[in-house]
Design a protein around this motif. Structure first.
Motif, PDB file in Angstrom:
ATOM      1  N   VAL A   6       0.834  -1.196   0.000  1.00  0.00           N
ATOM      2  CA  VAL A   6       0.000   0.000   0.000  1.00  0.00           C
ATOM      3  C   VAL A   6       0.871   1.248   0.000  1.00  0.00           C
ATOM      4  O   VAL A   6       0.578   2.234  -0.694  1.00  0.00           O
ATOM      5  N   THR A 213      -7.851   0.949  -7.428  1.00  0.00           N
ATOM      6  CA  THR A 213      -8.578   0.391  -6.294  1.00  0.00           C
ATOM      7  C   THR A 213      -8.716  -1.121  -6.420  1.00  0.00           C
ATOM      8  O   THR A 213      -8.607  -1.853  -5.425  1.00  0.00           O
ATOM      9  N   LEU A 216      -5.435  -2.706  -5.490  1.00  0.00           N
ATOM     10  CA  LEU A 216      -5.241  -2.622  -4.050  1.00  0.00           C
ATOM     11  C   LEU A 216      -6.091  -3.670  -3.333  1.00  0.00           C
ATOM     12  O   LEU A 216      -5.616  -4.334  -2.402  1.00  0.00           O
ATOM     13  N   ILE A 220      -4.765  -6.817  -0.980  1.00  0.00           N
ATOM     14  CA  ILE A 220      -5.255  -7.013   0.389  1.00  0.00           C
ATOM     15  C   ILE A 220      -5.919  -8.376   0.537  1.00  0.00           C
ATOM     16  O   ILE A 220      -5.728  -9.079   1.535  1.00  0.00           O
ATOM     17  N   VAL A 300       2.563   5.767   3.853  1.00  0.00           N
ATOM     18  CA  VAL A 300       1.460   5.076   4.528  1.00  0.00           C
ATOM     19  C   VAL A 300       0.714   6.085   5.391  1.00  0.00           C
ATOM     20  O   VAL A 300       1.310   6.744   6.242  1.00  0.00           O
ATOM     21  N   TRP A 304      -4.356   3.742   7.063  1.00  0.00           N
ATOM     22  CA  TRP A 304      -3.916   2.440   6.580  1.00  0.00           C
ATOM     23  C   TRP A 304      -3.159   1.662   7.653  1.00  0.00           C
ATOM     24  O   TRP A 304      -3.157   0.429   7.651  1.00  0.00           O
TER      25      TRP A 304
END
Length: 339
Positions: A6, A213, A216, A220, A300, A304
């Protein structure tokens, strides 16, 4: 893993916003149908349009620019600038060296100068398969990391007289709407996109970047699955190795809820230790990357840190639920006889 990936992905977005802010422009003029992502549109329009823009009322500076995204040894953006007008937006701050002295000169920022084994004024570097001499090293934060003369970069792209876009500085920010109307009313420029830098920067967010997105979420999701499987395997193995201990507890009257609670508490402790270690490693990686790869932003946000903590903890607890239920369902007689 979540925090580091991230940090790199968000770092690219925030790095682009920071560099765009440092240019010193109030407005940006782009050709029709161009994307808000600089560097992927080539150099489709004549650079001499800057002369027309300079005559627009309330325009103090108009700077033609080529922004060329290249994929060589690494993904980077090369800037082609008209030094006089681009410097007039906000002056370069030279750490060493001078502005362009010839067509084969390149100006680099201090982040690039510190990258790899270090670079210095007078050194020859390769850009788009051509050799260029570093004539100056400037403070970072003004658009890009490598700057060529606009005609030089345009020539390498077979468009020596063209530009990608134009940066404007107004005589007064309150006149930005007037400038926009004047440009749109100028013959030949009615279809051009005229935006304030605030509007341009608002587009440089993860929500507006193609597939950002999604990428990401995929990262995750993979991290959660890995965490789930690791905790599941660890706790299942721990339950199997402690079958006799569980039998002793149940023979002494321990309820199923108590057994589940014991397993989940142990899982929570392991997860908390893992989260703390992950945060420490993230900080160490950030420090190492700032030294080894100074041109790669590592960013970061506070939210997050919290999201990463919650995701890791939830993944650990979910991975331990089945082993906990498995332990709670064991028959005490069979468990005591287990060897």
């Amino acid at each position: 893993m979540i925090l580091c990936i991230v940090a790199i992905m968000l770092g690219q977005v925030n790095g682009a916003r920071s560099l765009a802010t440092g240019i010193g422009a109030d407005m940006i003029v782009q050709p029709p149908n161009s994307t808000f992502l600089s560097g992927i549109s080539g150099a489709p329009v004549p650079a001499k349009i800057a002369d027309v823009l300079r005559k627009v009322p309330h325009v103090a500076v108009a700077a033609p620019v080529i922004v060329n995204l290249t994929a060589g040894a690494s993904l980077e953006t090369i800037w082609g600038i008209d030094y006089a007008s681009f410097n007039a937006l906000r002056p370069f701050v030279f750490i060493s060296g001078t502005p362009f002295q010839g067509p084969n000169d390149v100006i680099v920022d201090d982040y690039f100068a510190r990258s790899d084994k270090g670079h210095h004024v007078g050194e020859m570097i390769t850009i788009l398969t051509h050799e260029f001499r570093i004539c100056g090293i400037v403070e970072h934060g003004k658009g890009g990391r490598k700057f060529l003369q606009i005609r030089t970069l345009g020539g390498l792209m077979d468009n020596p007289d063209n530009a990608s876009l134009f940066y404007l500085r107004s005589d007064d920010p309150n006149n930005e709407d007037l400038i926009r109307k004047e440009i749109v009313a100028t013959p030949g420029l009615s279809d051009y996109q005229v935006k304030t830098m605030a509007e341009q920067l608002s587009m440089l967010t993860p929500e507006h970047l193609p597939a950002f997105t999604i990428a990401l979420d995929v990262v995750i999701g993979i991290a959660v699955i890995i965490g789930f499987l690791v905790i599941f395997q660890s706790m299942y193995t721990a339950v199997m190795e402690r079958t006799r201990e569980i039998g002793v507890l149940k023979s002494l009257g321990a309820s199923k809820g108590y057994i589940v609670n014991v397993v989940l508490r142990e899982t929570a402790l392991i997860s908390i230790c893992g989260i703390a270690l992950g945060m420490l490693l993230t900080q160490l990686i950030k420090t190492w990357m700032s030294y080894r790869f100074p041109t790669l932003p590592f960013f970061v946000t506070a939210d997050w840190w919290l999201r990463g903590t919650l995701i890791a903890f939830a993944g650990g607890i979910l991975g331990a639920i089945y082993p906990a239920l498995k332990a709670a369902s064991k028959d005490p007689i069979d468990a005591l006889a287990y060897e």
